[in-house]
Design a protein around this motif. Structure first.
Motif, PDB file in Angstrom:
ATOM      1  N   GLU A 126       0.831  -1.205   0.000  1.00  0.00           N
ATOM      2  CA  GLU A 126       0.000   0.000   0.000  1.00  0.00           C
ATOM      3  C   GLU A 126       0.867   1.258   0.000  1.00  0.00           C
ATOM      4  O   GLU A 126       0.663   2.170  -0.799  1.00  0.00           O
ATOM      5  CB  GLU A 126      -0.934  -0.005   1.218  1.00  0.00           C
ATOM      6  N   SER A 129       3.032   1.449  -3.403  1.00  0.00           N
ATOM      7  CA  SER A 129       2.213   1.692  -4.601  1.00  0.00           C
ATOM      8  C   SER A 129       1.576   3.076  -4.558  1.00  0.00           C
ATOM      9  O   SER A 129       1.334   3.675  -5.610  1.00  0.00           O
ATOM     10  CB  SER A 129       1.168   0.593  -4.789  1.00  0.00           C
ATOM     11  N   ASP A 151       2.453  -8.706  -5.960  1.00  0.00           N
ATOM     12  CA  ASP A 151       1.358  -7.859  -5.457  1.00  0.00           C
ATOM     13  C   ASP A 151       1.706  -6.383  -5.583  1.00  0.00           C
ATOM     14  O   ASP A 151       0.861  -5.563  -5.937  1.00  0.00           O
ATOM     15  CB  ASP A 151       1.029  -8.189  -4.002  1.00  0.00           C
ATOM     16  N   CYS A 154       1.448  -5.332  -9.319  1.00  0.00           N
ATOM     17  CA  CYS A 154       0.039  -5.195  -9.729  1.00  0.00           C
ATOM     18  C   CYS A 154      -0.590  -3.932  -9.157  1.00  0.00           C
ATOM     19  O   CYS A 154      -1.262  -3.174  -9.877  1.00  0.00           O
ATOM     20  CB  CYS A 154      -0.755  -6.425  -9.298  1.00  0.00           C
ATOM     21  N   ALA A 155      -0.388  -3.684  -7.867  1.00  0.00           N
ATOM     22  CA  ALA A 155      -0.965  -2.493  -7.237  1.00  0.00           C
ATOM     23  C   ALA A 155      -0.385  -1.218  -7.838  1.00  0.00           C
ATOM     24  O   ALA A 155      -1.105  -0.234  -8.042  1.00  0.00           O
ATOM     25  CB  ALA A 155      -0.714  -2.530  -5.726  1.00  0.00           C
ATOM     26  N   SER A 156       0.895  -1.236  -8.153  1.00  0.00           N
ATOM     27  CA  SER A 156       1.544  -0.055  -8.731  1.00  0.00           C
ATOM     28  C   SER A 156       1.050   0.215 -10.147  1.00  0.00           C
ATOM     29  O   SER A 156       0.828   1.375 -10.519  1.00  0.00           O
ATOM     30  CB  SER A 156       3.065  -0.228  -8.717  1.00  0.00           C
ATOM     31  N   ILE A 157       0.868  -0.835 -10.927  1.00  0.00           N
ATOM     32  CA  ILE A 157       0.343  -0.681 -12.286  1.00  0.00           C
ATOM     33  C   ILE A 157      -1.057  -0.060 -12.241  1.00  0.00           C
ATOM     34  O   ILE A 157      -1.382   0.826 -13.027  1.00  0.00           O
ATOM     35  CB  ILE A 157       0.337  -2.032 -13.026  1.00  0.00           C
ATOM     36  N   GLU A 158      -1.877  -0.512 -11.292  1.00  0.00           N
ATOM     37  CA  GLU A 158      -3.234   0.021 -11.160  1.00  0.00           C
ATOM     38  C   GLU A 158      -3.227   1.508 -10.817  1.00  0.00           C
ATOM     39  O   GLU A 158      -4.099   2.257 -11.270  1.00  0.00           O
ATOM     40  CB  GLU A 158      -4.005  -0.729 -10.073  1.00  0.00           C
ATOM     41  N   ARG A 159      -2.273   1.949 -10.023  1.00  0.00           N
ATOM     42  CA  ARG A 159      -2.263   3.328  -9.538  1.00  0.00           C
ATOM     43  C   ARG A 159      -1.533   4.307 -10.453  1.00  0.00           C
ATOM     44  O   ARG A 159      -1.745   5.508 -10.356  1.00  0.00           O
ATOM     45  CB  ARG A 159      -1.633   3.381  -8.151  1.00  0.00           C
ATOM     46  N   SER A 161      -0.384   6.534 -13.601  1.00  0.00           N
ATOM     47  CA  SER A 161      -1.128   7.186 -14.681  1.00  0.00           C
ATOM     48  C   SER A 161      -0.713   6.622 -16.036  1.00  0.00           C
ATOM     49  O   SER A 161      -1.481   6.657 -16.989  1.00  0.00           O
ATOM     50  CB  SER A 161      -0.880   8.701 -14.661  1.00  0.00           C
TER      51      SER A 161
END
Length: 181
Positions: A126, A129, A151, A154-159, A161
């Motif tokens: 958390e 990311s 994990d 994945c979380a970093s890719i989602e956040r 821009s």
């Protein structure tokens, strides 16, 4: 598996690996990473070599400012690497994060299956990311094959821009696309 067996047999493989990784010469990618650090960006790497640190020293010249570096593992009382739970609390301007330790810090290297397969704690995922939120995330020469970092990736890719992932071959691109969609 090889490192786990060597470790269980108490065969001292750490010092030779550390020595080899300290001798890696920086290339253009390391110089770019050091430049990014100098401009205030963050660089994350699972690599244990000290090439980014060497590139930093080359770019620093006579200024010689120390690199701001955080290792996610530290040496425990028994000399083995254990998670450094407090290391990510304050990420300063231009921080190098080395997830699997560094060859110049004995006891920080991650070698065992358990260490390499155990996901980062969710609070670290958390926190890290969130540093990527709204920024351009760049992967260079990395396949994303580290199970402990999945994990976080994945979380970093989602956040982020924007995400740019540079690999050498089509086979590597297919691997990354399968793993991260």
């Amino acid at each position: 598996v090889v490192f786990r067996v060597l470790h269980s047999l108490r065969i001292g493989f750490g010092p030779p690996v550390e020595e080899l990784m300290r001798s890696v010469k920086p290339n253009a990618a390391h110089l770019i990473a050091a430049s990014l650090l100098l401009s205030g960006g963050h660089v994350w790497t699972p690599n244990i070599d000290t090439a980014i640190e060497s590139a930093w020293r080359c770019l620093q010249g006579s200024r010689g400012e120390p690199i701001h570096r955080v290792l996610s593992f530290q040496s425990s009382a028994n000399g083995e690497a254990e998670p450094n739970e407090t290391s990510f609390e304050e990420l300063g301007h231009g921080t190098l994060i080395k997830f699997h330790g560094s060859a110049d810090v004995p006891g920080s290297l991650v070698f065992t299956d358990y260490q390499l397969l155990t996901p980062l704690p969710s609070r670290l995922v958390e926190q890290l990311s969130s540093n990527v939120a709204g920024k351009h995330l760049v992967f260079y020469g990395y396949l994303g094959a580290d199970a402990d970092l999945h994990d976080l990736i994945c979380a970093s890719i989602e956040r982020a821009s924007r995400v740019s992932w540079f690999v050498i071959s089509d086979d590597q691109r297919e691997f990354v696309e399968k793993a991260f969609g």
